[in-house]
Each structure stands twice: as C-alpha cells, then as structure tokens.
Motif scaffolding. Sequence first.
Motif, PDB file in Angstrom:
ATOM      1  N   ASP A  81     -35.990  10.923  37.945  1.00 29.20           N
ATOM      2  CA  ASP A  81     -35.030   9.928  38.369  1.00 29.20           C
ATOM      3  C   ASP A  81     -33.547  10.484  38.284  1.00 29.20           C
ATOM      4  O   ASP A  81     -32.514  10.234  39.098  1.00 29.20           O
ATOM      5  N   PHE A  82     -33.429  11.421  37.282  1.00 30.08           N
ATOM      6  CA  PHE A  82     -32.130  12.209  37.305  1.00 30.08           C
ATOM      7  C   PHE A  82     -31.853  13.263  38.174  1.00 30.08           C
ATOM      8  O   PHE A  82     -30.866  13.313  38.725  1.00 30.08           O
ATOM      9  N   SER A  83     -33.245  13.702  38.817  1.00 25.68           N
ATOM     10  CA  SER A  83     -33.108  14.619  39.897  1.00 25.68           C
ATOM     11  C   SER A  83     -32.480  14.181  41.046  1.00 25.68           C
ATOM     12  O   SER A  83     -31.921  14.549  41.870  1.00 25.68           O
ATOM     13  N   ARG A  84     -33.328  13.017  41.188  1.00 29.62           N
ATOM     14  CA  ARG A  84     -32.987  12.147  42.677  1.00 29.62           C
ATOM     15  C   ARG A  84     -31.531  11.597  42.634  1.00 29.62           C
ATOM     16  O   ARG A  84     -30.751  11.622  43.846  1.00 29.62           O
TER      17      ARG A  84
ATOM     18  N   PRO B  44     -26.751  14.526  35.625  1.00 31.78           N
ATOM     19  CA  PRO B  44     -27.212  15.450  34.430  1.00 31.78           C
ATOM     20  C   PRO B  44     -27.876  14.937  33.140  1.00 31.78           C
ATOM     21  O   PRO B  44     -27.375  13.624  33.130  1.00 31.78           O
ATOM     22  N   ILE B  45     -28.661  15.672  32.655  1.00 30.09           N
ATOM     23  CA  ILE B  45     -29.363  14.954  31.405  1.00 30.09           C
ATOM     24  C   ILE B  45     -28.555  15.500  30.169  1.00 30.09           C
ATOM     25  O   ILE B  45     -28.029  16.575  30.321  1.00 30.09           O
TER      26      ILE B  45
ATOM     27  N   LYS C 197     -21.666  20.048  23.017  1.00 31.42           N
ATOM     28  CA  LYS C 197     -22.769  19.189  23.851  1.00 31.42           C
ATOM     29  C   LYS C 197     -22.952  19.961  25.245  1.00 31.42           C
ATOM     30  O   LYS C 197     -21.943  20.322  25.818  1.00 31.42           O
ATOM     31  N   LEU C 198     -24.402  20.042  25.544  1.00 29.77           N
ATOM     32  CA  LEU C 198     -24.662  20.574  27.002  1.00 29.77           C
ATOM     33  C   LEU C 198     -25.216  19.305  27.768  1.00 29.77           C
ATOM     34  O   LEU C 198     -26.238  18.811  27.404  1.00 29.77           O
ATOM     35  N   PHE C 199     -24.988  19.588  29.029  1.00 31.93           N
ATOM     36  CA  PHE C 199     -25.743  18.909  29.962  1.00 31.93           C
ATOM     37  C   PHE C 199     -26.364  19.664  31.016  1.00 31.93           C
ATOM     38  O   PHE C 199     -25.906  20.830  31.609  1.00 31.93           O
TER      39      PHE C 199
END
Length: 434
Positions: free
Chosen positions: A110-113, A117-118, A420-422
């Motif tokens: 779902d994040f890819s679609r 970003p996660i 924090k990274l995304f």
Amino acid sequence: MSDPVTELARMGTDAAGRVVRLHLGPFRPYLISHPDHVQQVLKTDWTNFVRAGVFWRPLQRLIGHSILGEGESWASARKILQPLFTARYTASLAEDMADTIAARISELDDFSRTGQPIDLEHQMTSIVNDTVIKVLFGGRISRDTAERLAPEFATCATSIGFRMLLPFAPYSIRVPGDRAFLRSAKKIDEIVYPLIEQARHEKTRSKEVVSALLAARLEKEGEADLRQVRDDLVNIYGAASETTAMSLIWLWQVLHDHPGVRDRLQEEVDRVVGGDPVRPAHVAQMPYLRMVLQELLRVYPNAWVVPRQTVADTEIGGVPIKAGSQVLISPYTTHRLEEFWPRPLEFDPERWADEKAALAHRYAFVPFGVGPHVCLGQHLFYIEASLVIANVMSRFRPVVANPQQLKPVPGGATLRPKQKLFLQLHPAGRTRAA
C-alpha cells in the motif's frame, strides 16, 4: 555526555588502542579497544571480568538473572538455551521466519502504491518483532499484543541512558527516564508471565522457544521457576529483536551513501530470488549480502559498549587495574583501529571477500562478543536480517526519502541512529509468484 559513542571512539583511536582512563567525575573507568586486550577481558581471563557493577545495574532491573548475567543463573541459562540457538536449530525455524517476514513485507504494498514513505524504525522494528515473537511464542501471542511488546522494550532501552552515562547517581533518587523504565518493565511482565503460564499448562513440546525452554527447565530442575523462565525469555527477546532491527535501520542509509554497493546487492537479489518468494535456501546463495551484513556490523556494531568489573587486581596492556574497577570494551572503537582495519571509516564489503584475510586479528571483529559470553543469536541475526533485506529488495526498489548523515547514539547498550529515517518503496516492476 552529548556524543559518547563518537567521543569514546576518538579517544580509543587517538590512543591507537592503548588503555585509556576516563575521567567522569568520581567515576573513572578504563576504555579497552585493542584486540589483544579484548581477548584478555572476554576470553583468556574472562572469570576476572564479570557483568556486574554500576553499568549493569540499570539493565538488571529488566533482564534479571539469565543469559546476560553471571554466576550460576548464567551457567544454567546458557546450558539450556545454547541448543536452541545452534545453526542447525535456527535453520529449523527459518521456514517459519521466512513466511512471517514475507507476509509482513507484502503489507507494505500500500505504501508503494500510494507513494507514502514508511517510518523506517517503526517498520523494521515491527517486522523483526513479529518474526522473533513467532520463533519465541509460536501462535500464543496475538499481533496486537506483539505490537505492544516492542515499544515497551524500546522505552526500556532508551530510558536508561542517563543512568548509564552517570552510573554513580544513587537509586534512591529518581533521575530522568526512571519512571518510564519501570512503567515499561511492568507492562512487559504483564505480557510475558501469562504466556509462560499458558505454555506450562499446555505441556507440549514444540520447536518454538518458550515450550522448548520450559521442557528443558522441567527436565533439569523437576519444576520451572516462572521468574527464571521470564528472565530467560526477556533476555532472548531483547537480544534477538532490538539488535537486528537497529542494524536494518542503519543499512538503508548506508546503501544510499554507497550506490555501487546497493547496485551490486540488488543485482544479486534479483539473480538469486527473481520473482519468487524469498526462502531460507536463497540466503546461502547470496554471499555478497553476507559480506554487506558483516561490514555493517563492523561499522555499526550492535553493542557500542560492553562493560565489565574486575574481580581481582590485574594488568591490561601494562596498566595495573585494581579489583572492583570498571572496564569498558568498545567494539565501535575496536572496529575503527587502523592497525587492523585499513581505511576503517570506509564502508567496503569487499574486505570480507576473504574472511580469513579480512581478520588481521581474531578479536578485531567482535559484534557478537567472544568467549563464554558470546551472543547465542548470531545465526538467527544473519538469517533474519538476510530474509528481511532480500524480501524488501526483491519486492521494491527502496530509496531513502530524507537522506542525512546519521549520528550514532546509545540506546542503552545498543547503538542506534539519532535521526528518524523514512524509506520510499518504488515497485520492483515485475510480477511476483504467489
């Protein structure tokens, strides 16, 4: 105080691995980084350097007395737990681990679609947590409960920073982090104890760790001390989940900074896995992935400091050290000593193409410790981390959304990035097998 990880490494490398005496007010530990000295403390003279003293007290309130302790409780736990973490036993768990990891990473579609970003720390911790829970508890713990467990451990790890950096502060006085630590430790007990009770009443022998652990304790002692089993599980869970998750957070920024490494790793994953589901058998066919993980553990070892307390008067590197003194082994520093690691600050997986040649000194690479206290979970780490990375890279084309220079900070005894990274997950561009 503001940058202890980097500052200790600067002191140790400036001294070229010689013993350094630290002046922290009334507290004056010795910094140990030379491989010869690491060998002495952790291997050849290990009985004189015990897990005790002011640095261990903050952790003891959570871990109790088990595999991360000393004395009889450690020896008993080690004897019982060691068979559960051999390469062969870990391999028997790997198929279930692969299924769990694949299912969790497919949820990121779902994040890819959507292009959203996660949150890298949250997702890596959650995926690793689910996998470790599966190995430890089988089907006894719901996902909701598992999701509650990880943040409580994270709180315990990060809330003891004040006590580790100022270990002489008395426990009769509340310091920053104390209330959060005690609250989270209580919540962990409220989750773990009912699971132990459930497993005890079932009286089944299965390959997941809680059943195997209970069976082994019953066989050895005739009864199971629930507090001891609780300590065993908390020790295993903390070591298996926190360390792997933190390594996976560092990895994606490292791959962003080294596109040549990223491209070669991507090529290997595509060639070995293709569009198929990632299985444990694929891991053995990806030597470059193993080299990347080894170099990751060199540059960002899980433990930034390994404290010990001397039992008797001794000498390290010609420096006399009195009984009761604290020594701090710094793998982060050892892994940066130029005498043993040419271009120590450069991330270069190729140095592991010939592992024997890479190790100029057996004790120059100690991400899992050495000697009788060596970490039992290293086989689990390499399988679990490899499965996560291969799943992500075969399904997506991951790109760091907010690249930056990460600052290493202590999270208890664990090394973690401050920022924090995304991660942006672009579709891999091919159809995967079901």
